[in-house]
Scaffold this active site. Sequence first.
Site, PDB file in Angstrom:
ATOM      1  N   ASP A 170       1.324  -1.115   0.076  1.00 17.16           N
ATOM      2  CA  ASP A 170       0.189  -0.023   0.508  1.00 17.16           C
ATOM      3  C   ASP A 170       0.978   1.328   0.352  1.00 17.16           C
ATOM      4  O   ASP A 170       1.596   1.406   1.238  1.00 17.16           O
ATOM      5  CB  ASP A 170      -1.534   0.364   1.294  1.00 17.16           C
ATOM      6  CG  ASP A 170      -1.996   1.194   0.850  1.00 17.16           C
ATOM      7  OD1 ASP A 170      -1.919   1.673   0.157  1.00 17.16           O
ATOM      8  OD2 ASP A 170      -2.589   1.338   2.172  1.00 17.16           O
ATOM      9  N   GLU A 200      -1.038  -1.585  -4.671  1.00 20.92           N
ATOM     10  CA  GLU A 200      -1.977  -0.450  -5.052  1.00 20.92           C
ATOM     11  C   GLU A 200      -1.625   0.176  -6.269  1.00 20.92           C
ATOM     12  O   GLU A 200      -0.887   1.153  -6.240  1.00 20.92           O
ATOM     13  CB  GLU A 200      -2.424   0.313  -3.673  1.00 20.92           C
ATOM     14  CG  GLU A 200      -4.714   0.415  -3.726  1.00 20.92           C
ATOM     15  CD  GLU A 200      -4.241   1.922  -2.969  1.00 20.92           C
ATOM     16  OE1 GLU A 200      -5.707   0.800  -2.199  1.00 20.92           O
ATOM     17  OE2 GLU A 200      -3.922   1.875  -1.924  1.00 20.92           O
ATOM     18  N   ASP A 219      -2.488   0.719   7.353  1.00 25.77           N
ATOM     19  CA  ASP A 219      -1.902   0.925   5.620  1.00 25.77           C
ATOM     20  C   ASP A 219      -1.505  -1.289   5.770  1.00 25.77           C
ATOM     21  O   ASP A 219      -0.996  -1.722   5.016  1.00 25.77           O
ATOM     22  CB  ASP A 219      -0.487   1.388   6.249  1.00 25.77           C
ATOM     23  CG  ASP A 219      -0.983   3.258   6.544  1.00 25.77           C
ATOM     24  OD1 ASP A 219      -1.470   3.751   5.394  1.00 25.77           O
ATOM     25  OD2 ASP A 219      -1.790   2.894   7.410  1.00 25.77           O
TER      26      ASP A 219
END
Length: 190
Positions: free
Chosen positions: A7, A67, A140
């Site tokens: 992430d 991501e 996260d």
Amino acid sequence: MRVIGIDPGTAIVGYGIIDYDKNKYSIVDYGVVLTSKDLSTEERLEIVYDEIDKILKKYKPEFMAIEDLFYFKNNKTVISVAQARGVILLAGKQNNIAMTSYTPLQVKIGITGYGKAEKKQIQQMVQKFLGLSEIPKPDDAADALAICITHINSLGSKLSFGRTNNLNKIVVPSGTNKISLEEYKNLLKK
């Protein structure tokens, strides 16, 4: 098969590493890389690169799922996330890791089957997939684990997320060639 989910961000980069074998998910490690807002952009990106590179060298994942960028109201935010993604992808390439990207919508669908799932629902599914007694923290890191699980699940399904550059064409370690999803799955069987 070992997969790292990322992430990306400049202030906080979440990561999660999962081994998957015979329909069983096993957590290897998860956490975050933090940088101080008091540092220059270049210094922060160097920290992100160095720390992700160390993690990749330590755990030697076969695949990286990161991501993808999505809509940001603040242009400064999208630029800094794009820069962080760039150094993370560079670390992956230099460690000869196959990489692919997933949008937040793809992760929601991949984890919950529902594109409008709330963050809490995604975290609960991550907890369930991994057999954990509680939701992984910080958020996260939980997001990175969700990205990781999405990638693992996508390899075993015919599910198409509608973006051919993500699942139908995946960058292989050479970085210059592309292969079909079917060829990619065949590589996993070897």
